[in-house]
Design a protein around this motif. Structure first.
Motif, PDB file in Angstrom:
ATOM      1  N   GLU A   1      -6.060   4.294   8.380  1.00  9.81           N
ATOM      2  CA  GLU A   1      -6.853   3.554   9.362  1.00  9.81           C
ATOM      3  C   GLU A   1      -8.343   3.737   9.126  1.00  9.81           C
ATOM      4  OE1 GLU A   1      -5.479   3.662  13.548  1.00  9.81           O
ATOM      5  OE2 GLU A   1      -7.503   4.360  13.969  1.00  9.81           O
ATOM      6  N   ASP A   2      -9.072   2.658   9.320  1.00  6.55           N
ATOM      7  CA  ASP A   2     -10.518   2.675   9.197  1.00  6.55           C
ATOM      8  C   ASP A   2     -11.108   2.059  10.454  1.00  6.55           C
ATOM      9  OD1 ASP A   2     -13.215   2.497   7.954  1.00  6.55           O
ATOM     10  OD2 ASP A   2     -12.065   2.858   6.128  1.00  6.55           O
TER      11      ASP A   2
ATOM     12  N   LYS B   1     -10.575  -2.119  -0.051  1.00  7.02           N
ATOM     13  CA  LYS B   1      -9.356  -2.458   0.675  1.00  7.02           C
ATOM     14  C   LYS B   1      -8.354  -3.140  -0.257  1.00  7.02           C
ATOM     15  CE  LYS B   1      -7.757  -4.998   4.709  1.00  7.02           C
ATOM     16  NZ  LYS B   1      -8.096  -5.793   5.875  1.00  7.02           N
ATOM     17  N   LYS B   2      -8.839  -4.050  -1.079  1.00 10.04           N
ATOM     18  CA  LYS B   2      -7.981  -4.739  -2.038  1.00 10.04           C
ATOM     19  C   LYS B   2      -7.436  -3.755  -3.075  1.00 10.04           C
ATOM     20  CE  LYS B   2      -7.876  -8.571  -5.369  1.00 10.04           C
ATOM     21  NZ  LYS B   2      -6.751  -7.992  -6.013  1.00 10.04           N
ATOM     22  N   MET B   3      -8.280  -2.855  -3.547  1.00  8.46           N
ATOM     23  CA  MET B   3      -7.833  -1.872  -4.541  1.00  8.46           C
ATOM     24  C   MET B   3      -6.767  -0.942  -3.959  1.00  8.46           C
ATOM     25  SD  MET B   3     -11.407  -1.039  -6.467  1.00  8.46           S
ATOM     26  CE  MET B   3     -10.739  -0.185  -7.858  1.00  8.46           C
ATOM     27  N   MET B   4      -6.921  -0.542  -2.708  1.00  9.98           N
ATOM     28  CA  MET B   4      -5.913   0.317  -2.074  1.00  9.98           C
ATOM     29  C   MET B   4      -4.562  -0.395  -2.029  1.00  9.98           C
ATOM     30  SD  MET B   4      -6.936   3.357  -1.174  1.00  9.98           S
ATOM     31  CE  MET B   4      -5.917   3.869   0.204  1.00  9.98           C
TER      32      MET B   4
ATOM     33  N   ILE C   1      -4.786  -1.092   4.585  1.00 13.30           N
ATOM     34  CA  ILE C   1      -5.650  -0.373   5.518  1.00 13.30           C
ATOM     35  C   ILE C   1      -5.623  -1.079   6.864  1.00 13.30           C
ATOM     36  CG2 ILE C   1      -8.016   0.337   6.026  1.00 13.30           C
ATOM     37  CD1 ILE C   1      -8.450   0.420   2.951  1.00 13.30           C
ATOM     38  N   LYS C   2      -5.333  -0.305   7.902  1.00 11.43           N
ATOM     39  CA  LYS C   2      -5.370  -0.831   9.264  1.00 11.43           C
ATOM     40  C   LYS C   2      -6.808  -0.719   9.755  1.00 11.43           C
ATOM     41  CE  LYS C   2      -3.629   0.044  13.920  1.00 11.43           C
ATOM     42  NZ  LYS C   2      -2.744   0.892  14.736  1.00 11.43           N
ATOM     43  N   GLU C   3      -7.402  -1.863  10.057  1.00  9.65           N
ATOM     44  CA  GLU C   3      -8.769  -1.873  10.567  1.00  9.65           C
ATOM     45  C   GLU C   3      -8.727  -1.879  12.088  1.00  9.65           C
ATOM     46  OE1 GLU C   3     -11.533  -4.657   8.517  1.00  9.65           O
ATOM     47  OE2 GLU C   3      -9.726  -5.134   7.369  1.00  9.65           O
TER      48      GLU C   3
END
Length: 114
Positions: A78-79, A95-98, A106-108
């Motif tokens: 989470e970010d 985010k794309k790389m993760m 990634i949960k924003e």
């Protein structure tokens, strides 16, 4: 003395932990309460991930998650973001790389007023 945050966020401290913004510290309190109630487990702060292409071994930097925890048996990365920081090209790239390298979405979590 630390320089002022470039996005105008006010740094704060809770439980001896320094946060980059008041909103991030409030999110920590929400997650801490959920942890205490047993709704999530293994809460970690500022977990670092190397952004390394698994096919080539090329290193592209790192991503540091604000919060990582388990909920319903699933790991959540989470970010905490404002609309301004979420729209930054570097965050979009990381985010794309993760997702590409780790299959982690990634949960924003945004400020309540946004």
């Amino acid at each position: 003395m630390r320089p002022r945050n470039k996005f105008g966020a006010k740094r704060t401290e809770i439980d001896g932990i320094k946060f980059d913004s008041i909103g991030e510290s409030k999110r920590y309190l929400v997650l801490k309460a959920r942890l205490e109630r047993g709704l999530i487990s293994d809460l970690r702060l500022q977990k670092s991930y190397a952004l390394t292409n698994p096919n080539t071994g090329m290193k592209y930097g790192r991503y540091i998650a604000d919060f990582v925890y388990f909920e319903n048996g699933q790991e959540v990365v989470e970010d905490f973001k404002s609309k301004i920081t979420a729209s930054q090209p570097i965050f979009k790239y990381k985010k794309k790389m993760m997702l590409d390298y780790y299959n982690i979405e990634i949960k924003e979590v945004f400020k309540p007023d946004e």
